[in-house]
Write a protein that holds these residues in place. Structure first.
Motif, PDB file in Angstrom:
ATOM      1  N   THR A 101       0.820  -1.210   0.000  1.00 63.10           N
ATOM      2  CA  THR A 101       0.000   0.000   0.000  1.00 63.10           C
ATOM      3  C   THR A 101       0.850   1.255   0.000  1.00 63.10           C
ATOM      4  N   TRP A 102       0.356   2.240  -0.687  1.00 66.01           N
ATOM      5  CA  TRP A 102       0.834   3.603  -0.603  1.00 66.01           C
ATOM      6  C   TRP A 102      -0.334   4.423  -0.104  1.00 66.01           C
ATOM      7  N   LEU A 103      -0.047   5.460   0.643  1.00 68.95           N
ATOM      8  CA  LEU A 103      -1.078   6.369   1.123  1.00 68.95           C
ATOM      9  C   LEU A 103      -0.989   7.660   0.325  1.00 68.95           C
ATOM     10  N   ALA A 104      -2.137   8.286   0.109  1.00 66.64           N
ATOM     11  CA  ALA A 104      -2.139   9.509  -0.704  1.00 66.64           C
ATOM     12  C   ALA A 104      -3.090  10.552  -0.135  1.00 66.64           C
ATOM     13  N   CYS A 105      -2.669  11.807  -0.246  1.00 63.75           N
ATOM     14  CA  CYS A 105      -3.552  12.931   0.065  1.00 63.75           C
ATOM     15  C   CYS A 105      -4.374  13.207  -1.204  1.00 63.75           C
ATOM     16  N   GLU A 106      -5.333  14.116  -1.114  1.00 63.25           N
ATOM     17  CA  GLU A 106      -6.143  14.449  -2.290  1.00 63.25           C
ATOM     18  C   GLU A 106      -5.266  14.914  -3.453  1.00 63.25           C
ATOM     19  N   GLU A 107      -4.286  15.753  -3.165  1.00 58.17           N
ATOM     20  CA  GLU A 107      -3.446  16.342  -4.211  1.00 58.17           C
ATOM     21  C   GLU A 107      -2.628  15.304  -4.977  1.00 58.17           C
ATOM     22  N   HIS A 108      -2.163  14.259  -4.301  1.00 57.37           N
ATOM     23  CA  HIS A 108      -1.258  13.306  -4.932  1.00 57.37           C
ATOM     24  C   HIS A 108      -1.911  11.987  -5.350  1.00 57.37           C
ATOM     25  N   ARG A 109      -3.192  11.801  -5.064  1.00 56.90           N
ATOM     26  CA  ARG A 109      -3.858  10.528  -5.411  1.00 56.90           C
ATOM     27  C   ARG A 109      -3.728  10.209  -6.895  1.00 56.90           C
ATOM     28  N   GLU A 110      -4.036  11.150  -7.743  1.00 59.98           N
ATOM     29  CA  GLU A 110      -4.003  10.901  -9.193  1.00 59.98           C
ATOM     30  C   GLU A 110      -2.583  10.607  -9.681  1.00 59.98           C
ATOM     31  N   HIS A 111      -1.620  11.382  -9.237  1.00 60.83           N
ATOM     32  CA  HIS A 111      -0.223  11.179  -9.659  1.00 60.83           C
ATOM     33  C   HIS A 111       0.288   9.797  -9.245  1.00 60.83           C
ATOM     34  N   LEU A 112       0.072   9.433  -7.986  1.00 61.36           N
ATOM     35  CA  LEU A 112       0.544   8.133  -7.510  1.00 61.36           C
ATOM     36  C   LEU A 112      -0.207   6.994  -8.198  1.00 61.36           C
ATOM     37  N   SER A 113      -1.502   7.172  -8.441  1.00 63.63           N
ATOM     38  CA  SER A 113      -2.293   6.159  -9.142  1.00 63.63           C
ATOM     39  C   SER A 113      -1.762   5.952 -10.557  1.00 63.63           C
ATOM     40  N   GLN A 114      -1.454   7.050 -11.241  1.00 60.99           N
ATOM     41  CA  GLN A 114      -0.925   6.946 -12.606  1.00 60.99           C
ATOM     42  C   GLN A 114       0.433   6.258 -12.615  1.00 60.99           C
ATOM     43  N   PHE A 115       1.282   6.595 -11.649  1.00 62.22           N
ATOM     44  CA  PHE A 115       2.610   5.983 -11.552  1.00 62.22           C
ATOM     45  C   PHE A 115       2.487   4.460 -11.456  1.00 62.22           C
ATOM     46  N   LEU A 116       1.614   3.995 -10.574  1.00 62.31           N
ATOM     47  CA  LEU A 116       1.420   2.553 -10.401  1.00 62.31           C
ATOM     48  C   LEU A 116       0.671   1.944 -11.577  1.00 62.31           C
ATOM     49  N   GLY A 117      -0.317   2.668 -12.095  1.00 62.41           N
ATOM     50  CA  GLY A 117      -1.152   2.163 -13.177  1.00 62.41           C
ATOM     51  C   GLY A 117      -0.384   1.925 -14.466  1.00 62.41           C
ATOM     52  N   VAL A 118       0.517   2.824 -14.813  1.00 55.50           N
ATOM     53  CA  VAL A 118       1.293   2.682 -16.045  1.00 55.50           C
ATOM     54  C   VAL A 118       2.119   1.398 -16.006  1.00 55.50           C
ATOM     55  N   ARG A 119       2.528   1.011 -14.837  1.00 55.74           N
ATOM     56  CA  ARG A 119       3.345  -0.194 -14.674  1.00 55.74           C
ATOM     57  C   ARG A 119       2.500  -1.455 -14.509  1.00 55.74           C
ATOM     58  N   GLY A 120       1.172  -1.287 -14.434  1.00 53.69           N
ATOM     59  CA  GLY A 120       0.293  -2.443 -14.258  1.00 53.69           C
ATOM     60  C   GLY A 120       0.260  -2.950 -12.829  1.00 53.69           C
ATOM     61  N   PHE A 121       0.677  -2.115 -11.867  1.00 51.90           N
ATOM     62  CA  PHE A 121       0.760  -2.532 -10.462  1.00 51.90           C
ATOM     63  C   PHE A 121      -0.501  -2.194  -9.667  1.00 51.90           C
ATOM     64  N   LEU A 122      -1.239  -1.158 -10.046  1.00 56.98           N
ATOM     65  CA  LEU A 122      -2.368  -0.672  -9.250  1.00 56.98           C
ATOM     66  C   LEU A 122      -3.514  -1.664  -9.266  1.00 56.98           C
ATOM     67  N   LYS A 123      -3.997  -2.021  -8.086  1.00 59.63           N
ATOM     68  CA  LYS A 123      -5.091  -2.973  -7.955  1.00 59.63           C
ATOM     69  C   LYS A 123      -6.365  -2.329  -7.435  1.00 59.63           C
ATOM     70  N   ASP A 124      -6.241  -1.321  -6.553  1.00 57.86           N
ATOM     71  CA  ASP A 124      -7.429  -0.721  -5.952  1.00 57.86           C
ATOM     72  C   ASP A 124      -7.073   0.618  -5.324  1.00 57.86           C
ATOM     73  N   VAL A 125      -8.051   1.528  -5.310  1.00 57.88           N
ATOM     74  CA  VAL A 125      -7.919   2.820  -4.637  1.00 57.88           C
ATOM     75  C   VAL A 125      -9.168   2.987  -3.774  1.00 57.88           C
ATOM     76  N   VAL A 126      -8.969   3.112  -2.463  1.00 51.75           N
ATOM     77  CA  VAL A 126     -10.109   3.253  -1.546  1.00 51.75           C
ATOM     78  C   VAL A 126      -9.827   4.348  -0.524  1.00 51.75           C
ATOM     79  N   LYS A 127     -10.896   4.925   0.003  1.00 50.53           N
ATOM     80  CA  LYS A 127     -10.772   5.916   1.071  1.00 50.53           C
ATOM     81  C   LYS A 127     -10.070   5.251   2.261  1.00 50.53           C
ATOM     82  N   PHE A 128      -9.198   5.998   2.904  1.00 50.00           N
ATOM     83  CA  PHE A 128      -8.447   5.452   4.032  1.00 50.00           C
ATOM     84  C   PHE A 128      -9.376   4.867   5.093  1.00 50.00           C
TER      85      PHE A 128
END
Length: 72
Positions: free
Chosen positions: A36-63
């Motif tokens: 898991t990585w944790l994200a604030c509102e400002e960085h959620r999209e950036h971190l999601s894209q970073f993981l998504g481009v690599r095919g690593f992102l599985k889920d994004v949920v409210k803390f």
């Protein structure tokens, strides 16, 4: 912010985390394993894209809704 308040995983960010980004690297982790990585509102999209481009992102949920899988 207390010492127990989770903070964003973005480099240099000290903002409270609002999101949990669950991911795994299929070359290193079993399919059910979730890192898991944790994200604030400002960085959620950036971190999601970073993981998504690599095919690593599985889920994004409210803390507050995050329940770590058993054995994680």
């Amino acid at each position: 912010m207390s010492d127990e308040t989770p903070i964003c995983s973005a480099k240099g960010c000290r903002t409270d985390a609002v999101w949990v980004l669950a991911w795994n690297n299929p070359k290193l982790h079993t399919p059910e394993r979730r890192k898991t990585w944790l994200a604030c509102e400002e960085h959620r999209e950036h971190l999601s894209q970073f993981l998504g481009v690599r095919g690593f992102l599985k889920d994004v949920v409210k803390f507050e809704d995050w329940q770590a899988p058993e054995g994680a």
